[in-house]
Design an enzyme around this catalytic site. Structure first.
Site, short mmCIF file in Angstrom:
data_model
loop_
_atom_site.label_atom_id
_atom_site.label_comp_id
_atom_site.label_asym_id
_atom_site.label_seq_id
_atom_site.Cartn_x
_atom_site.Cartn_y
_atom_site.Cartn_z
N ASP A 172 7.30 -2.04 0.06
CA ASP A 172 6.21 -2.86 -0.46
C ASP A 172 4.92 -2.07 -0.32
O ASP A 172 4.38 -1.92 0.77
CB ASP A 172 6.08 -4.17 0.33
CG ASP A 172 7.23 -5.13 0.05
OD1 ASP A 172 8.32 -4.64 -0.32
OD2 ASP A 172 7.05 -6.34 0.21
N LYS A 235 4.12 -7.95 -6.62
CA LYS A 235 3.98 -8.91 -5.52
C LYS A 235 2.52 -9.34 -5.45
O LYS A 235 1.62 -8.51 -5.66
CB LYS A 235 4.42 -8.20 -4.24
CG LYS A 235 4.22 -8.97 -2.95
CD LYS A 235 4.84 -8.20 -1.77
CE LYS A 235 4.39 -8.74 -0.43
NZ LYS A 235 4.90 -7.96 0.71
N LYS A 271 7.23 -11.35 -6.73
CA LYS A 271 7.28 -11.85 -5.36
C LYS A 271 5.93 -12.44 -4.95
O LYS A 271 5.00 -11.70 -4.66
CB LYS A 271 7.67 -10.71 -4.41
CG LYS A 271 7.62 -11.12 -2.93
CD LYS A 271 8.05 -9.99 -2.02
CE LYS A 271 7.78 -10.33 -0.55
NZ LYS A 271 8.04 -9.20 0.35
#
Lengths: 335, 290
Positions: A172, A235, A271
């Site tokens: 991430d 995300k 996400k």
């Protein structure tokens, strides 16, 4: 109807086709070939109807999901969770406890599905990897100077490589919001694609930190930028900035991945992370996914929820549905 | 001058320091003993009960950690505000219980006095039921009472104010928080007490008041895993219902104050039973200093 197509959210049919035409003519390679063309493409994206997006998200959030549909949604949400601990005080012991919980969220009920992944800082990846080996739960690591991303590209690359070498299945990364807001899109693009290379076979999730992007237009631009640069997932947030994930922002990102699939044939996941604490919230997101991107995204491969306290609430709701009595937090692990 | 229109009141619930409408959206008419309309009260549903437990749990940390002295001051303040609402309580008790004005006044006075009496116990109960224990070793050993947690209180059906105060105040004294299911036919004094609590210094969520049919909320409260104790005073005389509630309460080993065969005479000296029913004893061994 005000240029809005109910089924497709706030992007009108007209602009969607327009976008397809624009991209087909320009070809992806051309769009990303220079700062100027990238800038022209991103600034040329149709702007977000703010009122429309918020109204649409609010309407979808008012759906009532009950009984068997709720049971399905709870299990699906559990299987989509990236169980996260990103604190300075994290210890190997805490990470191991979280890994145990990830594999068997409710020790009293083996029918509860396991979560999708554990999300930790890079130095704890090896601990998590050892605890989760062979369990099917993935290990995700934040990287690239999380959460601010304010460090050099070399450090970001090294950070990423270290995480992958330690056994992370997913990385991430955070984008450089300063560069993005200053309009240096090519620099952000370059960073994302460099980190993507450093990831190797690991999945790359790109954190846009929408709470710092100021406008919905910027969210749309950042989503496209990340996808063009090779993100496997986009995300919303680090969870360190308020506001974190919100429904309208997620709606815009879901529209972006849907349109990106239409145009390029490549599916990208979404996400939302941060601020999703209750079952009710989680179900709202699932409705949003189904109605915006479509059922193809209703899988842990394409939609994740970054959360920690959400899991206990889902478990309590699940237990309420199986036992008929309201559950209490005393009977679930603290985390 | 035109005749003034009657203001017909429609009350709401009292949860978490706020007055929300019932999730069910339903209400019912409250009448006096002769069947005349008094007001509309909310029909609490199981979801209201759930929300009330969440509010009570949230308030527990603050209320139980407040010093006994502070809790006492807050409860005295409640009695003061009750005194200010005395006339309203008298009207409601007289209408709801069919008492003469004089008897209603006496009941209200006794209720306020009882509240004051319980308020005095906040900083004394630990001295009466706590102890320093003799042990054969170089240790101080002492036992201190602590609050049980969230207590579901089924208020008496007949004695609408004195009975209510007699079951609610002892729960609060030691630092528990409460979810009260009020009398179905006589809910007005409970509603007014909610307004009193909201305007005194009691933190929101320490007391939550649900009006409506006991059967709609009591089974959910009794079965709720986040409720630590239940007082079945309101189920007096209904053995079958009380038994079901006790069974439901057994799942997480709630402390249960059982329903009496018939509603007791609330004017009697209360004693400490209702306070001690909702206490846990913590015993500490502490090495004697060198």
């Amino acid at each position: 109807m005000g240029g809005r197509d109910g089924d497709k959210g706030v992007l009108t049919q007209g602009t969607r086709l327009g976008l397809v035409t624009v991209l087909n003519e320009a070809h992806l390679a051309d769009v990303t070939s220079s700062q100027a063309s990238l800038r022209q493409f991103l600034l040329g994206l149709p702007s977000v109807d703010q009122v429309g997006a918020e109204a649409r998200a609010a309407t979808l959030a008012s759906r009532s999901i009950k009984t068997t549909a709720k049971q399905f949604a709870i299990d699906l949400a559990i299987s989509m969770i990236d169980l996260t601990t990103l604190e300075g005080q994290d210890t190997p012991g805490k990470v191991r406890a979280l890994c145990a919980k990830a594999q068997r969220p409710d020790p009293s009920d083996p029918s509860v599905p396991r979560v999708a992944a554990i999300c930790v800082y890079p130095d704890l990846v090896s601990t998590a990897e050892a605890a989760l080996r062979g369990s099917g739960v993935k290990v995700a690591s934040v990287a690239t100077g999380f959460p601010s991303g304010r460090t050099t590209l070399e450090v970001k690359q090294a950070d990423t490589r270290a995480a992958v070498a330690a056994g992370a299945d997913e990385v991430d990364m955070v984008i450089d919001r300063g560069a993005f807001l200053a309009g240096r899109y090519a620099q952000v693009f370059e960073e994302i694609s460099t980190v993507k290379q450093a990831c190797g076979s690991a999945h790359l999730k790109v954190i846009l930190e929408t709470g710092e992007l100021a406008t919905y237009d910027n969210v749309r631009r950042a989503s496209w930028l990340a996808m063009l640069a090779g993100a496997d997932f986009i995300k919303t947030s680090t969870g360190k900035v308020s506001p974190a994930a919100t429904l309208p922002v997620t709606l815009i990102m879901l529209e972006a991945v849907r349109d990106f699939l239409d145009i390029t044939g490549r599916q990208v996941g979404v996400k939302p992370a941060g601020g999703i604490r209750t079952t009710k919230d989680a179900i709202k997101y699932l409705v949003l996914v189904n109605e915006t991107a479509g059922a193809a995204w209703l899988s842990p491969d394409w939609f994740r929820i970054g959360a920690s306290s959400l899991l206990n609430d889902l478990l309590m709701q699940r237990q309420k549905m199986t036992t008929g009595r309201y559950a209490g937090p005393d009977y679930f692990t603290l985390d | 001058m035109s005749e003034r229109l009657a203001v017909k009141k429609t009350y709401k619930l009292y949860i978490g320091g706020k007055f929300p409408r019932s999730e069910s959206g339903r209400s019912y008419q409250v009448t006096d003993t002769k069947g005349r309309f008094l007001a509309n009260a909310a029909h609490a549903s199981r979801k209201d009960a759930r929300d009330a437990v969440v509010a009570a749990r949230k308030a527990f940390a603050g209320w139980s950690r407040a010093t006994a002295y502070n809790r006492g001051q807050v409860l005295y303040r409640v009695a003061e505000v009750m005194e200010g609402r005395r006339a309203q309580f008298v009207d409601e008790v007289a209408a709801g219980e069919g008492l003469s004005r004089g008897k209603a006044e006496k009941a209200v006075d006794e209720s306020i006095d009882r509240w004051v009496w319980y308020a005095g116990w906040t900083d004394k109960i630990a001295q009466v039921v706590g102890s320093s224990n003799p042990v054969a070793g170089p240790y101080f050993d002492f036992s201190v009472p602590e609050p049980t947690g969230v207590v579901a209180v089924l208020a008496p059906q007949r004695s609408s104010l004195l009975g209510l105060v007699s079951v609610l105040a002892p729960v609060l004294v030691s630092g528990n928080t409460a979810v009260v299911a009020s009398s179905y036919e006589r809910p007005l004094p409970a509603i007014t007490l909610g307004e009193v609590l909201a305007t005194s210094d009691v933190p929101g969520g320490v007391v939550n008041i649900l009006t409506g049919r006991m059967g709609d909320t009591a089974p959910w409260l009794a079965a709720h895993m986040d409720v630590n104790a239940v007082d079945l005073a309101g189920a007096a005389g209904d053995d079958e219902h009380a038994r079901e509630l006790e069974l439901a309460a057994a799942e997480n080993l709630k402390r249960v104050v059982r329903a009496p065969a018939d509603e007791p005479d609330w004017t009697a000296e209360p004693g400490l039973d209702r306070i001690t029913s909702f206490l846990e004893t913590k015993t500490v061994w502490h090495p004697v200093g060198i």
